[in-house]
Design a protein around this motif. Structure first.
Motif, PDB file in Angstrom:
ATOM      1  N   THR A  35      -6.127   5.154  -0.708  1.00  0.00           N
ATOM      2  CA  THR A  35      -6.615   3.773  -0.559  1.00  0.00           C
ATOM      3  C   THR A  35      -5.560   2.731  -0.926  1.00  0.00           C
ATOM      4  O   THR A  35      -5.853   1.533  -0.886  1.00  0.00           O
ATOM      5  N   ALA A  36      -4.359   3.163  -1.273  1.00  0.00           N
ATOM      6  CA  ALA A  36      -3.328   2.226  -1.709  1.00  0.00           C
ATOM      7  C   ALA A  36      -2.730   1.493  -0.515  1.00  0.00           C
ATOM      8  O   ALA A  36      -2.409   2.085   0.513  1.00  0.00           O
ATOM      9  N   THR A  37      -2.595   0.182  -0.657  1.00  0.00           N
ATOM     10  CA  THR A  37      -1.940  -0.664   0.346  1.00  0.00           C
ATOM     11  C   THR A  37      -1.057  -1.671  -0.380  1.00  0.00           C
ATOM     12  O   THR A  37      -1.077  -1.766  -1.613  1.00  0.00           O
ATOM     13  N   LYS A  38      -0.288  -2.422   0.395  1.00  0.00           N
ATOM     14  CA  LYS A  38       0.548  -3.458  -0.198  1.00  0.00           C
ATOM     15  C   LYS A  38      -0.304  -4.467  -0.950  1.00  0.00           C
ATOM     16  O   LYS A  38       0.091  -4.967  -2.011  1.00  0.00           O
ATOM     17  N   GLU A  39      -1.497  -4.778  -0.419  1.00  0.00           N
ATOM     18  CA  GLU A  39      -2.375  -5.773  -1.044  1.00  0.00           C
ATOM     19  C   GLU A  39      -2.952  -5.283  -2.361  1.00  0.00           C
ATOM     20  O   GLU A  39      -3.296  -6.104  -3.226  1.00  0.00           O
ATOM     21  N   THR A  40      -3.078  -3.975  -2.553  1.00  0.00           N
ATOM     22  CA  THR A  40      -3.611  -3.457  -3.815  1.00  0.00           C
ATOM     23  C   THR A  40      -2.510  -3.132  -4.823  1.00  0.00           C
ATOM     24  O   THR A  40      -2.745  -3.162  -6.028  1.00  0.00           O
ATOM     25  N   ILE A  41      -1.305  -2.799  -4.347  1.00  0.00           N
ATOM     26  CA  ILE A  41      -0.212  -2.425  -5.243  1.00  0.00           C
ATOM     27  C   ILE A  41       0.501  -3.648  -5.804  1.00  0.00           C
ATOM     28  O   ILE A  41       0.734  -3.751  -7.020  1.00  0.00           O
ATOM     29  N   TYR A  42       0.849  -4.612  -4.944  1.00  0.00           N
ATOM     30  CA  TYR A  42       1.721  -5.714  -5.354  1.00  0.00           C
ATOM     31  C   TYR A  42       1.116  -6.660  -6.391  1.00  0.00           C
ATOM     32  O   TYR A  42       1.850  -7.184  -7.228  1.00  0.00           O
ATOM     33  N   PRO A  43      -0.188  -6.932  -6.370  1.00  0.00           N
ATOM     34  CA  PRO A  43      -0.715  -7.792  -7.446  1.00  0.00           C
ATOM     35  C   PRO A  43      -0.478  -7.222  -8.840  1.00  0.00           C
ATOM     36  O   PRO A  43      -0.289  -7.972  -9.801  1.00  0.00           O
TER      37      PRO A  43
END
Length: 636
Positions: A35-43
């Motif tokens: 479920t990891a995406t740029k929107e979930t990792i970068y914050p």
């Protein structure tokens, strides 16, 4: 270390049996790779500056089998390949001359049979097949040299290889450190033997770097940037800031933000990790402007040429905006960071001189530019530096002989600089300790500005060299500001940087009086004292300076000595384009040069002073001398 009392609480923490209530030890944020995406990792990674763990990475890859990454597979791919010396964890010494096969045979032995108990394979180049598999299956936003990684935007011949393997058994560990040059670290545990083995990480948020530096100094009496401090679990529990711990198992990927302090210890058995670094635009300002001065102070090699990466990133984004019409909103923040650092790179190399003709700067003829490093502090040389062309170190030449030659040159210089040279870098010490780039010697502007190269001043004959002219750099920066203005107009945003109206205004803004290059030029090249009378002057127009084509001399003569000894006016001498001083012509009439045959020469004549030699009187003594009192008979 495996049997010492420090290891047992680490095992308990790794297996989850250590009590953590009311402590500053916190588990790092964890995300499932599915479920990891740029929107979930970068914050978490960028916004909060926290380490992040992605679990079950390998299980989500198609056609994955754990035997692909075991030690037998590694031996078949890289058995005879030389590796960087494995590190002896007990002595912190690197052992040279090892191959991959030899080190894997060492790991296959039982700990009791090993002659060297704790060897850790670090910074080992991975097999190309492994790198291809990781690149094919991993999320694009996490890959190296693409998707915003500035290291991949540099010229291909200058791009560093950041991929590396870490091979070790239980008890091997990495001391507390910040990832190289302030980049962001990525680490996957590909294989563990037994499967329950893994690694225990201790990390800080990148916002706590100042607190961590102070704590390490108070706790150990040494600097964090020495990269050789290992804290115990009790030390981490006593830290005045949160410490995030990570239990890394097979298939887990650890993401370390830039400027995060972290320490790793392997637990439970053998493990193989695949790691790499990324240098994104949000790392630019803290890495280049804050961390690189620390690297310079500790003489740590700047392996990644960050300022060159910034220039390449700015140039590429400017072309995309102005030439290709790309106006993504996310580019606003990227351009802001790149412009801030690029303007600093241009301004710090500005040299303030009264006349542009006084400044002699040569262009490097290197086939591949931007590959030089400072031979005093190991810093990356972005553009300008002090360079001795063709300076060859002959091992048969005694350093004492060089020191004596330096002393001869010192005899003809002003007294004040003689005193400074005694306090500066000793030529003999530099000859013995400084590694040279083939036949050339390069010294960065910071070392010269800090007087670290004073001992080299008269022996090496340094010149200022550059890769790119200042005009080209200013033009590149100006185009960057044009692209930044266009982005702001399209998205109706207010600028966070002051945008110049034209290129001339930008040029004036980069003219900093006390820039690093100006200080270096004044201290190394631009002595304000007269070579003949040793009087120090405040204005450059009161002196005439040697402009010998190779700029190896730069001695100055004041208007009084020019008029007294050579019957000339200083204004007439200053009009000459490439004026060569009397010292270089061996016609200098100062007392010391008169004694040595008139000036510079490899073999100075030692003739006795004859009656025909003119008596030379120092202008200072001539002006201050009083008439001799006449006797009574003479007065009558």
């Amino acid at each position: 270390f495996n049997s010492c009392p420090q290891m047992e609480p680490l095992r308990e923490l790794y297996h989850g049996t250590y009590p953590l209530e009311n402590t500053n030890l916190l588990p790092a944020p964890t995300l499932d790779y599915a479920t990891a995406t740029k929107e979930t990792i970068y914050p978490l990674l960028v916004g909060s500056g926290l380490p992040v763990v992605l679990t079950n990475v390998l299980s989500k890859w198609p056609n994955h089998h754990r035997d692909q990454y075991n030690f037998d597979s590694l031996a078949s791919l890289s058995h005879t390949i030389p590796i960087p010396g494995p590190r002896n964890i007990e002595t912190f010494e690197d052992l040279n001359g090892w191959t991959m096969g030899q080190f894997l045979e060492y790991l296959n032995q039982s700990p009791e049979d090993r002659s060297l108990k704790l060897l850790y394979g670090k910074d080992i180049p991975p097999p190309k097949e492994w790198a291809r598999i990781v690149r094919t299956n991993l999320l694009p936003v996490l890959l190296w040299k693409q998707n915003g990684d500035l290291l991949g935007e540099m010229p291909e011949m200058l791009q560093p290889e950041t991929e590396q393997l870490y091979l070790g058994d239980e008890g091997t560990r990495t001391p507390s450190h910040i990832d190289l040059c302030g980049t962001a670290g990525h680490n996957i545990l590909l294989y563990a033997d037994p499967p329950s083995a893994g690694a225990l990480w201790f990390c800080t948020a990148n916002t706590d770097i100042a607190k961590a530096e102070d704590y390490y100094m108070k706790r150990t009496g040494a600097s964090l940037h020495d990269d050789n401090i290992i804290l115990t679990l009790d030390d981490f529990l006593g830290a005045p800031f949160p410490v995030y711990f990570i239990r890394q198992h097979e298939g887990d990927m650890v993401l370390i933000p830039n400027n995060s302090v972290h320490q790793v210890v392997n637990i439970g058995g053998r493990s193989c990790k695949f790691a790499w670094s990324r240098f994104a635009t949000n790392h630019v300002v803290p890495s280049v402007l804050d961390l690189m001065p620390i690297y310079h102070r500790f003489r740590k090699p700047q392996v990644y040429r960050l300022r060159l990466a910034v220039m390449a990133g700015l140039e590429n984004r400017t072309k995309q905006i102005l030439d290709q019409g790309r106006t993504d909103c996310e580019m606003i923040e990227e351009m802001k960071c790149l412009l801030e650092v690029m303007e600093d790179s241009v301004a710090r190399e500005w040299i303030q001189v009264s006349k542009e003709s006084d400044l002699v700067i040569n262009e490097f003829p290197d086939a591949v530019p931007h590959r030089r490093i400072c031979n005093l502090c190991n810093a990356d040389i972005f553009n300008r530096c002090f360079h001795s062309q063709g300076y060859h170190v002959n091992t048969a030449t005694s350093s004492i002989a060089v020191k004596k030659e330096a002393k001869k040159e010192t005899d003809s210089e002003e007294d004040e600089e003689e005193k400074e040279d005694e306090e500066g870098t000793d030529v003999e010490k530099v000859k013995e300790e400084v590694p040279l780039n083939e036949d050339d010697l390069d010294v960065c502007l910071d070392c010269v500005a800090e007087n670290k190269a004073r001992g080299l001043k008269r022996v090496m004959g340094f010149q200022i060299w550059e890769f790119i002219s200042r005009r080209k750099l200013v033009h590149l920066l100006w185009r960057g500001y044009q692209g930044y203005r266009l982005l702001l107009e399209v998205h109706r945003r207010k600028p966070e940087l002051e945008i110049p109206e034209n290129e001339e205004e930008l040029t004036d803004r980069c003219r900093i009086n006390n820039s690093v290059a100006s200080l270096a030029w004044k201290k190394f090249c631009q002595s304000m004292s007269c070579h003949s009378c040793h009087i120090k002057f405040k204005k450059e127009k009161e002196l005439v300076r040697c402009k010998e084509p190779l700029a190896k001399c730069l001695k100055a003569y004041c208007f009084r000595c020019v008029r007294r000894h050579y019957k000339l006016e200083i204004e007439d001498v200053q009009k000459e384009g490439q004026w060569v001083c009397w010292y270089c012509k061996r016609r200098c009439k100062c007392p010391v040069c008169k004694k040595n045959g008139g000036g510079s020469a490899k073999k100075r004549s030692r003739k006795k002073k004859s009656d025909s030699d003119d008596e030379i009187i120092s202008p200072v003594k001539a002006e201050r001398s009083t008439p001799r009192k006449r006797s009574k008979r003479e007065r009558d």
